[in-house]
Write a protein that holds these residues in place. Structure first.
Motif, PDB file in Angstrom:
ATOM      1  N   MET A 256       5.230 -11.153  -6.559  1.00  0.00           N
ATOM      2  CA  MET A 256       6.016 -10.878  -5.493  1.00  0.00           C
ATOM      3  C   MET A 256       5.498 -11.823  -4.198  1.00  0.00           C
ATOM      4  O   MET A 256       6.196 -12.369  -3.663  1.00  0.00           O
ATOM      5  N   ASN A 257       4.330 -11.725  -4.199  1.00  0.00           N
ATOM      6  CA  ASN A 257       3.393 -12.368  -3.159  1.00  0.00           C
ATOM      7  C   ASN A 257       3.953 -14.082  -3.156  1.00  0.00           C
ATOM      8  O   ASN A 257       4.176 -14.875  -2.140  1.00  0.00           O
ATOM      9  N   ALA A 258       4.009 -14.511  -4.197  1.00  0.00           N
ATOM     10  CA  ALA A 258       4.209 -15.968  -4.457  1.00  0.00           C
ATOM     11  C   ALA A 258       5.759 -16.355  -4.188  1.00  0.00           C
ATOM     12  O   ALA A 258       5.940 -17.383  -3.938  1.00  0.00           O
ATOM     13  N   LEU A 259       6.474 -15.394  -4.278  1.00  0.00           N
ATOM     14  CA  LEU A 259       7.880 -15.577  -4.094  1.00  0.00           C
ATOM     15  C   LEU A 259       8.362 -15.396  -2.740  1.00  0.00           C
ATOM     16  O   LEU A 259       9.504 -15.479  -2.222  1.00  0.00           O
ATOM     17  N   GLY A 260       7.326 -15.006  -1.858  1.00  0.00           N
ATOM     18  CA  GLY A 260       7.575 -14.899  -0.341  1.00  0.00           C
ATOM     19  C   GLY A 260       8.086 -13.469   0.046  1.00  0.00           C
ATOM     20  O   GLY A 260       8.441 -13.258   1.125  1.00  0.00           O
ATOM     21  N   PHE A 261       7.896 -12.350  -0.875  1.00  0.00           N
ATOM     22  CA  PHE A 261       8.128 -11.140  -0.436  1.00  0.00           C
ATOM     23  C   PHE A 261       7.014 -10.384   0.245  1.00  0.00           C
ATOM     24  O   PHE A 261       5.794 -10.647   0.069  1.00  0.00           O
ATOM     25  N   SER A 262       7.243  -9.355   1.168  1.00  0.00           N
ATOM     26  CA  SER A 262       6.264  -8.651   1.912  1.00  0.00           C
ATOM     27  C   SER A 262       5.670  -7.780   0.753  1.00  0.00           C
ATOM     28  O   SER A 262       6.061  -7.402  -0.558  1.00  0.00           O
ATOM     29  N   PHE A 263       4.467  -7.049   1.113  1.00  0.00           N
ATOM     30  CA  PHE A 263       3.544  -6.407   0.292  1.00  0.00           C
ATOM     31  C   PHE A 263       4.366  -5.046  -0.129  1.00  0.00           C
ATOM     32  O   PHE A 263       3.973  -4.541  -1.230  1.00  0.00           O
ATOM     33  N   TRP A 264       5.208  -4.584   0.554  1.00  0.00           N
ATOM     34  CA  TRP A 264       5.709  -3.283   0.548  1.00  0.00           C
ATOM     35  C   TRP A 264       6.880  -3.341  -0.722  1.00  0.00           C
ATOM     36  O   TRP A 264       7.155  -2.306  -1.080  1.00  0.00           O
ATOM     37  N   TYR A 265       7.572  -4.509  -1.061  1.00  0.00           N
ATOM     38  CA  TYR A 265       8.337  -4.744  -2.212  1.00  0.00           C
ATOM     39  C   TYR A 265       7.757  -4.040  -3.574  1.00  0.00           C
ATOM     40  O   TYR A 265       8.488  -3.311  -3.937  1.00  0.00           O
ATOM     41  N   PRO A 266       6.779  -4.704  -3.923  1.00  0.00           N
ATOM     42  CA  PRO A 266       6.212  -4.256  -5.342  1.00  0.00           C
ATOM     43  C   PRO A 266       5.726  -2.840  -5.047  1.00  0.00           C
ATOM     44  O   PRO A 266       5.922  -2.103  -6.216  1.00  0.00           O
ATOM     45  N   MET A 267       5.450  -2.333  -4.009  1.00  0.00           N
ATOM     46  CA  MET A 267       4.929  -0.754  -3.763  1.00  0.00           C
ATOM     47  C   MET A 267       6.322   0.033  -4.021  1.00  0.00           C
ATOM     48  O   MET A 267       6.477   0.839  -4.863  1.00  0.00           O
ATOM     49  N   VAL A 268       7.296  -0.294  -3.433  1.00  0.00           N
ATOM     50  CA  VAL A 268       8.845   0.529  -3.557  1.00  0.00           C
ATOM     51  C   VAL A 268       9.238   0.531  -4.791  1.00  0.00           C
ATOM     52  O   VAL A 268       9.749   1.459  -5.679  1.00  0.00           O
ATOM     53  N   MET A 269       9.305  -0.881  -5.493  1.00  0.00           N
ATOM     54  CA  MET A 269       9.742  -1.301  -6.932  1.00  0.00           C
ATOM     55  C   MET A 269       8.898  -0.301  -7.932  1.00  0.00           C
ATOM     56  O   MET A 269       9.817   0.123  -8.983  1.00  0.00           O
ATOM     57  N   SER A 270       7.603  -0.274  -7.646  1.00  0.00           N
ATOM     58  CA  SER A 270       6.918   0.496  -8.785  1.00  0.00           C
ATOM     59  C   SER A 270       7.329   1.895  -8.537  1.00  0.00           C
ATOM     60  O   SER A 270       7.033   2.679  -9.746  1.00  0.00           O
ATOM     61  N   LEU A 271       7.452   2.369  -7.571  1.00  0.00           N
ATOM     62  CA  LEU A 271       7.856   3.953  -7.445  1.00  0.00           C
ATOM     63  C   LEU A 271       9.184   4.196  -7.887  1.00  0.00           C
ATOM     64  O   LEU A 271       9.461   5.301  -8.706  1.00  0.00           O
TER      65      LEU A 271
END
Length: 200
Positions: free
Chosen positions: A1-16
């Motif tokens: 997600m970081n390499a694709l330019g997304f903010s850190f909160w994207y993987p957090m919300v997606m994992s929930l």
């Protein structure tokens, strides 16, 4: 997600909310593409089709778990399934709460890892070559554990036979989806006879 330019909160919300590792990786690329709900649905179905087998295997185990069943279904990832399916739960322990906490802890671990990856992923680098074999090894162990616990190996032999036949007919690149579909149909058709054999 970081390499694709997304903010850190994207993987957090997606994992929930998604809690399906393979699908989360694909979803990252889908978010960058054009809006195509049918493609997203088809991709999710193909990637997570193995959960159909998990669900069939856990029908009896999830009986009598009450409201916890909804979370158990949502949280049935590879790891939760392998632990809850193979665990010998002591008779004085409530099976619903046991499986609930196994699932909840796996969810917490996944969220924590995703959050740390989102926050610190750009600072770390390591060679992941060969890491993909971990999933193959886990499925082999799950199969072997199930084989050892079964007195009759009807469903296991059916699964192996159908997979081998589909491999011959469709080839190594295309056999997985037809094999899974054929196994689901066959196990649905022979479920009651298999249960009668197990009860004897």
């Amino acid at each position: 997600m970081n390499a694709l330019g997304f903010s850190f909160w994207y993987p957090m919300v997606m994992s929930l909310t998604i809690f399906a590792g393979s699908m989360e990786f694909v979803a990252a690329n889908m978010l960058l593409g054009s809006f195509n709900p049918f493609q997203a649905f088809t991709m999710a179905l193909m990637i997570n089709a193995r959960h159909l087998f998990y669900g069939i295997s856990m029908l009896d185990k999830y009986k009598g778990t009450g409201w916890k069943k909804f979370y158990l279904i949502f949280g049935m990832c590879d790891e939760s399934f392998s632990i809850n399916y193979s665990a010998d739960i002591p008779k004085d322990v409530d099976k619903g709460w046991f499986m609930f906490f196994v699932t909840a802890l796996n969810h917490v671990y996944w969220f924590t890892g995703a959050a740390m990856g989102g926050l610190f992923g750009s600072l770390l680098s390591f060679n992941t070559e060969g890491l993909e074999f971990v999933m193959t090894a886990m499925f082999v162990v799950i199969f072997m554990d199930g084989w050892l616990k079964e007195e009759k190996h009807i469903s296991s032999i059916l699964g192996l036979g159908i997979s081998a036949l589909c491999l011959i007919v469709f080839g190594a690149e295309n056999f997985i989806i037809p094999a899974m579909a054929a196994i689901i149909v066959m196990l649905t058709l022979v479920r009651k006879p298999i249960e009668r054999v197990r009860e004897k």
